[in-house]
Scaffold this motif. Structure first.
Motif, mmCIF file in Angstrom:
data_model
loop_
_atom_site.group_PDB
_atom_site.id
_atom_site.type_symbol
_atom_site.label_atom_id
_atom_site.label_comp_id
_atom_site.label_asym_id
_atom_site.label_seq_id
_atom_site.Cartn_x
_atom_site.Cartn_y
_atom_site.Cartn_z
ATOM 1 N N ILE A 171 0.679 -1.018 -0.031
ATOM 2 C CA ILE A 171 -0.122 -0.006 0.140
ATOM 3 C C ILE A 171 1.193 1.145 0.032
ATOM 4 N N THR A 172 0.561 2.154 -0.873
ATOM 5 C CA THR A 172 1.371 3.533 -0.737
ATOM 6 C C THR A 172 0.238 4.482 -0.368
ATOM 7 N N PHE A 173 1.038 5.306 0.568
ATOM 8 C CA PHE A 173 0.241 6.456 1.084
ATOM 9 C C PHE A 173 0.946 7.705 1.307
ATOM 10 N N ASN A 174 0.676 8.850 0.846
ATOM 11 C CA ASN A 174 1.687 10.205 1.000
ATOM 12 C C ASN A 174 3.070 9.698 1.056
#
Length: 67
Positions: free
Chosen positions: A9-12
């Motif tokens: 998961i990629t976030f910010n």
């Protein structure tokens, strides 16, 4: 036992790899997966179910988060 595949998961601009917890018998495969994804820090949300020292020897920092 079949374990679910890791999920990235990629976030910010940060990347997270969600995995099933390993056991001592699955630790080699688990460590291979961590290296494949370039993991440098492992954040656990439960007590370790494995010997932590092989992962630390591979240069992966481990942090236990209290819930």
């Amino acid at each position: 036992m079949n374990r679910p595949a890791p999920v990235e998961i990629t976030f910010n601009g940060m990347r997270f790899l969600i995995t099933h917890n390993p056991t001592n018998s699955t630790l080699n495969k688990f460590t291979e997966e961590l290296k494949k994804y370039g993991v440098t820090t492992l954040v656990r949300v439960c007590e370790a179910t494995y010997d932590k020292s092989p992962i630390e020897k591979d240069g992966i920092q481990q942090i236990l988060m209290s819930l």
